[in-house]
Design an enzyme around this catalytic site. Sequence first.
Site, PDB file in Angstrom:
ATOM      1  CG  ASP A 289      -1.953   1.059   1.186  1.00 21.98           C
ATOM      2  OD1 ASP A 289      -2.318   1.500   0.078  1.00 21.98           O
ATOM      3  OD2 ASP A 289      -2.413   1.492   2.256  1.00 21.98           O
TER       4      ASP A 289
ATOM      5  CG  ASP B 233      -1.404   7.697   0.499  1.00 25.70           C
ATOM      6  OD1 ASP B 233      -0.367   8.325   0.300  1.00 25.70           O
ATOM      7  OD2 ASP B 233      -2.385   7.738  -0.265  1.00 25.70           O
TER       8      ASP B 233
END
Length: 257
Positions: free
Chosen positions: A8, A10
């Site tokens: 991922d 952020d």
Amino acid sequence: MITAHLLDMDGVLVRGGQPIAGSVDYVAGLVATGKPFQIFTNNSRFTPEDHAERLRAVGFPVASEHIYTSALATARFVELQKPGSSAYVIGDHGLVEALRGVACRITVVAPDFVVLGDTTSYHYEQIATGAELVAKGAWFLATNPDATGPTERGFHPACGAVAALIEKATGRQPYFVGKPNPFMMRSALDRLGVSAADTILVGDRMDTDVVAGLESGLKTALVLTGVSTRADMERFPFRPDHVIERLADLGKVIRME
């Protein structure tokens, strides 16, 4: 044995646009050793090259092929469901370019799909037009179910919130393609040419990242540099395979398996 990574963006690699300590070195190690990985995000506003450029600007040695977005996953879904279809798009250039990349024609005249994505400037006329087209029978897709998104002024309504508005007006539910839909994870694995059993998903949210990995048959690691905390884990009836302070600690965990 873990040979591939889904990371991922952020909360795992960056926070507030700045690298999280150790994340640049970890990604650089993946690049140097040739290990397959994808950096994935529900943010459909930007193209992969846009995302890669923003990451390169803060030190990550990545290219556009390392980025997988909910816009790309949505375009892949459209391509599989109805090749050569048409769509009315409510969103930003990242979504439009992804759909055009699979030969989907962008139109307001009797489209096959209404596709809703992220943008910082939703216009009422576009939302009303989208609702009218859905009510007339266009299939309703949305890139992700995230109800809010961060801005410099705080949070603002995002794709999931606007989807709820159209749903309320039409009685037609959208199909969300991005996380936590396993379709996005499977599409990223297909892109890498790896199996779920050999891949670990690293995210910062229990409600999207960890559950998406679990439902896709991936190993999962929750990092504590983003949204979910150790205390938050108690609210969910499932657990990640690993809980680590930051991405830089993942190597130790993988070597111990």
